[in-house]
Design a protein around this motif. Structure first.
Motif, PDB file in Angstrom:
ATOM      1  N   ILE A  26       0.871  -1.180   0.000  1.00  0.00           N
ATOM      2  CA  ILE A  26       0.000   0.000   0.000  1.00  0.00           C
ATOM      3  C   ILE A  26       0.907   1.230   0.000  1.00  0.00           C
ATOM      4  CG2 ILE A  26      -1.793   1.254   1.276  1.00  0.00           C
ATOM      5  CD1 ILE A  26      -2.654  -1.358   2.545  1.00  0.00           C
ATOM      6  N   ALA A  27       0.692   2.127  -0.938  1.00  0.00           N
ATOM      7  CA  ALA A  27       1.548   3.316  -1.024  1.00  0.00           C
ATOM      8  C   ALA A  27       0.696   4.574  -1.086  1.00  0.00           C
ATOM      9  CB  ALA A  27       2.468   3.223  -2.242  1.00  0.00           C
ATOM     10  N   GLN A  28       0.931   5.436  -0.113  1.00  0.00           N
ATOM     11  CA  GLN A  28       0.263   6.743  -0.053  1.00  0.00           C
ATOM     12  C   GLN A  28      -1.242   6.648  -0.289  1.00  0.00           C
ATOM     13  OE1 GLN A  28       3.110   8.153  -2.788  1.00  0.00           O
ATOM     14  NE2 GLN A  28       4.469   7.765  -1.052  1.00  0.00           N
ATOM     15  N   ALA A  29      -1.859   5.695   0.383  1.00  0.00           N
ATOM     16  CA  ALA A  29      -3.300   5.533   0.207  1.00  0.00           C
ATOM     17  C   ALA A  29      -4.054   6.562   1.037  1.00  0.00           C
ATOM     18  CB  ALA A  29      -3.723   4.122   0.605  1.00  0.00           C
ATOM     19  N   GLY A  30      -5.090   7.115   0.428  1.00  0.00           N
ATOM     20  CA  GLY A  30      -5.966   8.040   1.118  1.00  0.00           C
ATOM     21  C   GLY A  30      -7.408   7.696   0.790  1.00  0.00           C
ATOM     22  N   VAL A  31      -8.277   7.817   1.785  1.00  0.00           N
ATOM     23  CA  VAL A  31      -9.701   7.561   1.541  1.00  0.00           C
ATOM     24  C   VAL A  31     -10.506   8.694   2.149  1.00  0.00           C
ATOM     25  CG1 VAL A  31     -11.677   6.020   1.917  1.00  0.00           C
ATOM     26  CG2 VAL A  31      -9.377   5.050   1.650  1.00  0.00           C
ATOM     27  N   ARG A  32     -11.440   9.176   1.379  1.00  0.00           N
ATOM     28  CA  ARG A  32     -12.337  10.236   1.813  1.00  0.00           C
ATOM     29  C   ARG A  32     -13.761   9.794   1.513  1.00  0.00           C
ATOM     30  NH1 ARG A  32     -10.943  15.586   2.773  1.00  0.00           N
ATOM     31  NH2 ARG A  32      -8.745  15.394   2.275  1.00  0.00           N
ATOM     32  N   PHE A  33     -14.637   9.935   2.489  1.00  0.00           N
ATOM     33  CA  PHE A  33     -16.052   9.616   2.255  1.00  0.00           C
ATOM     34  C   PHE A  33     -16.780  10.918   1.977  1.00  0.00           C
ATOM     35  CE2 PHE A  33     -14.622   6.106   4.974  1.00  0.00           C
ATOM     36  CZ  PHE A  33     -15.056   5.016   4.243  1.00  0.00           C
ATOM     37  N   GLY A  34     -17.373  11.037   0.810  1.00  0.00           N
ATOM     38  CA  GLY A  34     -18.108  12.254   0.484  1.00  0.00           C
ATOM     39  C   GLY A  34     -17.220  13.476   0.656  1.00  0.00           C
ATOM     40  N   THR A  35     -17.752  14.458   1.348  1.00  0.00           N
ATOM     41  CA  THR A  35     -16.984  15.691   1.513  1.00  0.00           C
ATOM     42  C   THR A  35     -16.347  15.766   2.902  1.00  0.00           C
ATOM     43  OG1 THR A  35     -18.988  16.783   2.249  1.00  0.00           O
ATOM     44  CG2 THR A  35     -18.439  17.001  -0.092  1.00  0.00           C
ATOM     45  N   GLY A  36     -16.443  14.688   3.656  1.00  0.00           N
ATOM     46  CA  GLY A  36     -15.897  14.680   5.014  1.00  0.00           C
ATOM     47  C   GLY A  36     -14.373  14.709   5.020  1.00  0.00           C
ATOM     48  N   PRO A  37     -13.791  14.786   6.227  1.00  0.00           N
ATOM     49  CA  PRO A  37     -12.333  14.747   6.328  1.00  0.00           C
ATOM     50  C   PRO A  37     -11.830  13.365   5.906  1.00  0.00           C
ATOM     51  CG  PRO A  37     -13.325  14.556   8.509  1.00  0.00           C
ATOM     52  CD  PRO A  37     -14.447  14.813   7.544  1.00  0.00           C
ATOM     53  N   ALA A  38     -10.557  13.274   5.575  1.00  0.00           N
ATOM     54  CA  ALA A  38     -10.011  11.993   5.126  1.00  0.00           C
ATOM     55  C   ALA A  38     -10.116  10.962   6.253  1.00  0.00           C
ATOM     56  CB  ALA A  38      -8.560  12.174   4.703  1.00  0.00           C
ATOM     57  N   ALA A  39     -10.639   9.789   5.923  1.00  0.00           N
ATOM     58  CA  ALA A  39     -10.723   8.703   6.905  1.00  0.00           C
ATOM     59  C   ALA A  39      -9.403   7.944   6.973  1.00  0.00           C
ATOM     60  CB  ALA A  39     -11.860   7.749   6.542  1.00  0.00           C
ATOM     61  N   VAL A  40      -8.656   8.001   5.860  1.00  0.00           N
ATOM     62  CA  VAL A  40      -7.316   7.411   5.794  1.00  0.00           C
ATOM     63  C   VAL A  40      -6.431   8.406   5.061  1.00  0.00           C
ATOM     64  CG1 VAL A  40      -5.941   5.588   4.701  1.00  0.00           C
ATOM     65  CG2 VAL A  40      -8.072   5.001   5.862  1.00  0.00           C
ATOM     66  N   LYS A  41      -5.266   8.704   5.676  1.00  0.00           N
ATOM     67  CA  LYS A  41      -4.384   9.732   5.125  1.00  0.00           C
ATOM     68  C   LYS A  41      -2.994   9.173   4.850  1.00  0.00           C
ATOM     69  CE  LYS A  41      -6.428  12.634   8.413  1.00  0.00           C
ATOM     70  NZ  LYS A  41      -6.242  13.272   9.711  1.00  0.00           N
ATOM     71  N   ASP A  42      -2.611   9.161   3.604  1.00  0.00           N
ATOM     72  CA  ASP A  42      -1.218   8.912   3.241  1.00  0.00           C
ATOM     73  C   ASP A  42      -0.647   7.674   3.942  1.00  0.00           C
ATOM     74  OD1 ASP A  42       1.133   9.416   1.928  1.00  0.00           O
ATOM     75  OD2 ASP A  42       1.923  10.734   3.491  1.00  0.00           O
ATOM     76  N   VAL A  43      -1.366   6.584   3.855  1.00  0.00           N
ATOM     77  CA  VAL A  43      -0.908   5.359   4.523  1.00  0.00           C
ATOM     78  C   VAL A  43      -0.087   4.506   3.556  1.00  0.00           C
ATOM     79  CG1 VAL A  43      -1.685   3.105   5.409  1.00  0.00           C
ATOM     80  CG2 VAL A  43      -2.709   5.226   6.279  1.00  0.00           C
ATOM     81  N   SER A  44       1.110   4.148   3.989  1.00  0.00           N
ATOM     82  CA  SER A  44       1.964   3.249   3.211  1.00  0.00           C
ATOM     83  C   SER A  44       2.381   2.096   4.105  1.00  0.00           C
ATOM     84  CB  SER A  44       3.222   3.981   2.719  1.00  0.00           C
ATOM     85  OG  SER A  44       2.863   5.054   1.869  1.00  0.00           O
ATOM     86  N   LEU A  45       2.179   0.885   3.624  1.00  0.00           N
ATOM     87  CA  LEU A  45       2.685  -0.265   4.378  1.00  0.00           C
ATOM     88  C   LEU A  45       2.834  -1.461   3.445  1.00  0.00           C
ATOM     89  CD1 LEU A  45       0.351  -2.645   5.328  1.00  0.00           C
ATOM     90  CD2 LEU A  45      -0.478  -0.667   6.560  1.00  0.00           C
ATOM     91  N   ARG A  46       3.784  -2.310   3.791  1.00  0.00           N
ATOM     92  CA  ARG A  46       4.044  -3.501   2.989  1.00  0.00           C
ATOM     93  C   ARG A  46       3.979  -4.721   3.885  1.00  0.00           C
ATOM     94  NH1 ARG A  46       9.081  -2.836  -0.651  1.00  0.00           N
ATOM     95  NH2 ARG A  46       8.195  -1.508  -2.264  1.00  0.00           N
ATOM     96  N   VAL A  47       3.329  -5.753   3.391  1.00  0.00           N
ATOM     97  CA  VAL A  47       3.250  -6.991   4.159  1.00  0.00           C
ATOM     98  C   VAL A  47       3.883  -8.091   3.324  1.00  0.00           C
ATOM     99  CG1 VAL A  47       1.772  -8.523   5.489  1.00  0.00           C
ATOM    100  CG2 VAL A  47       1.063  -6.152   5.133  1.00  0.00           C
ATOM    101  N   ALA A  48       4.874  -8.764   3.914  1.00  0.00           N
ATOM    102  CA  ALA A  48       5.624  -9.790   3.191  1.00  0.00           C
ATOM    103  C   ALA A  48       4.868 -11.107   3.190  1.00  0.00           C
ATOM    104  CB  ALA A  48       6.993  -9.977   3.837  1.00  0.00           C
ATOM    105  N   GLN A  49       5.217 -11.957   2.253  1.00  0.00           N
ATOM    106  CA  GLN A  49       4.592 -13.281   2.171  1.00  0.00           C
ATOM    107  C   GLN A  49       4.780 -14.054   3.482  1.00  0.00           C
ATOM    108  OE1 GLN A  49       4.873 -16.529  -0.626  1.00  0.00           O
ATOM    109  NE2 GLN A  49       4.003 -17.163   1.322  1.00  0.00           N
TER     110      GLN A  49
END
Ligand code: ATP
Ligand code: MG
Length: 290
Positions: A7-30
């Motif tokens: 996951i790289a720089q993921a952001g999620v916004r619902f409608g016009t509300g504030p971001a529910a997820v901001k600039d999230v980056s993470l990697r999960v190995a096998q």
């Protein structure tokens, strides 16, 4: 080795509300079990739903989510549906809600298989029975025909896990899979998840409120707060030398550290944007100095 989930720089916004997820980056190995913790509303399920392609139409998703190297952001609903089940699967907190109460559990698992694989009814049935046995349902062949309410809550959660595993997904997302269960059953379900990882190399993103769950099975942990991923650390480092002041506050509020069953407290301090920025800077300074 390239990560299963990236996951790289993921952001999620619902409608016009504030971001529910901001600039999230993470990697999960096998084969890794990665825990995502954070108080209620911090964005954990939103990340899970973003990966699974299950965000509502009102949500806007930015950034990149790669599964085994393939970009998921922007895939069509039908393409995502194929990946769900085949490559990634999710189990939810409430097993009863994900099972049809009127339909035998065995047929529900078999149907999941047939939705993704061109196998006969008999083959799907045999595989469903094998899966039920694998997740610890005794006398699986006979229990195949039973409807969900004939099972205990813990057994229903095992059946949901069996259905999630039906097509050997590489990534299993478990969103509070044990919260509704009592402590003994919780431990058994966590052992089951751990065994699946050992036997099949399944990669697991495990969402929980419970630091005890983290201590029991997770290799690494990410700490979420108000949509931000504040810290990622090995489980050992998180408990012994947390880098972020918020994480330290969380652990201090739960002094026994890894007491199973204790939910993450809401930290009374209001973390303003400024104090969060200052705290993030302090974390980065600590990281820079080893
Ligand atoms: N479908 C939706 N529509 C609008 N807002 C949403 C939706 N889903 C989540 N949110 C908002 O996004 C934020 C993050 O919610 P999310 O469910 O991801 O939190 P969480 O960390 O999973 O919390 P919990 O521990 O209570 O499950 C919250 O402010 C929530 O109100
Ligand atoms: Mg949630």
């Amino acid at each position: 080795m390239s990560p299963v989930l990236d996951i790289a720089q993921a952001g999620v916004r619902f409608g016009t509300g504030p971001a529910a997820v901001k600039d999230v980056s993470l990697r999960v190995a096998q084969g890794e079990i990665f825990g995502l913790v954070g108080e209620s509303g911090s964005g954990k399920s939103t990340i899970a739903n973003a990966v699974m392609g299950l965000l509502p139409a009102t949500a806007r998703l930015d950034g990149s989510i790669r599964l085994n190297g393939e970009e998921l952001v922007g895939l069509s609903e039908s393409a995502l549906r194929v990946r769900r089940g085949d490559e990634m699967a999710m189990i939810f907190q409430d097993a009863s809600a994900s099972l049809d109460p009127t339909w035998s559990v065995g047929d529900q698992i078999a149907e999941t298989i047939r939705a993704h694989r061109p196998v006969s009814r008999a083959e799907a049935r045999a595989r469903a029975i094998a899966l039920m046995g694998e997740v610890g349902i005794a006398d699986a062949a006979r229990r195949y025909r039973d409807v969900p309410h004939r099972f205990s809550g813990g057994m229903r959660q095992r059946i949901v896990i069996a259905a999630a595993l039906a097509n050997h997904p590489k990534l299993l997302i478990a969103d509070e899979p044990t919260t509704a269960l009592d402590v003994t059953i919780q431990a058994q379900i966590l052992e089951l998840i751990d065994r699946l990882r050992r036997d099949h190399g399944t990669t697991v993103l495990l969402i929980t409120h419970d630091l005890g769950v983290v201590g029991q099975v997770c290799d690494r942990v990410g700490v979420m707060y108000r949509g931000e991923l504040l810290e990622v650390a090995t489980t050992e480092d998180l408990f012994t030398r947390p880098a972020h002041p918020y994480t330290r506050a969380l652990l201090a509020a739960n002094p026994a550290g890894a007491v199973r069953g204790s939910r993450l407290p809401v930290i009374p301090q209001e973390w303003s944007t400024e104090s969060l920025d200052a705290a993030n800077a302090a974390r980065d300074r600590r990281a820079a100095h080893g």
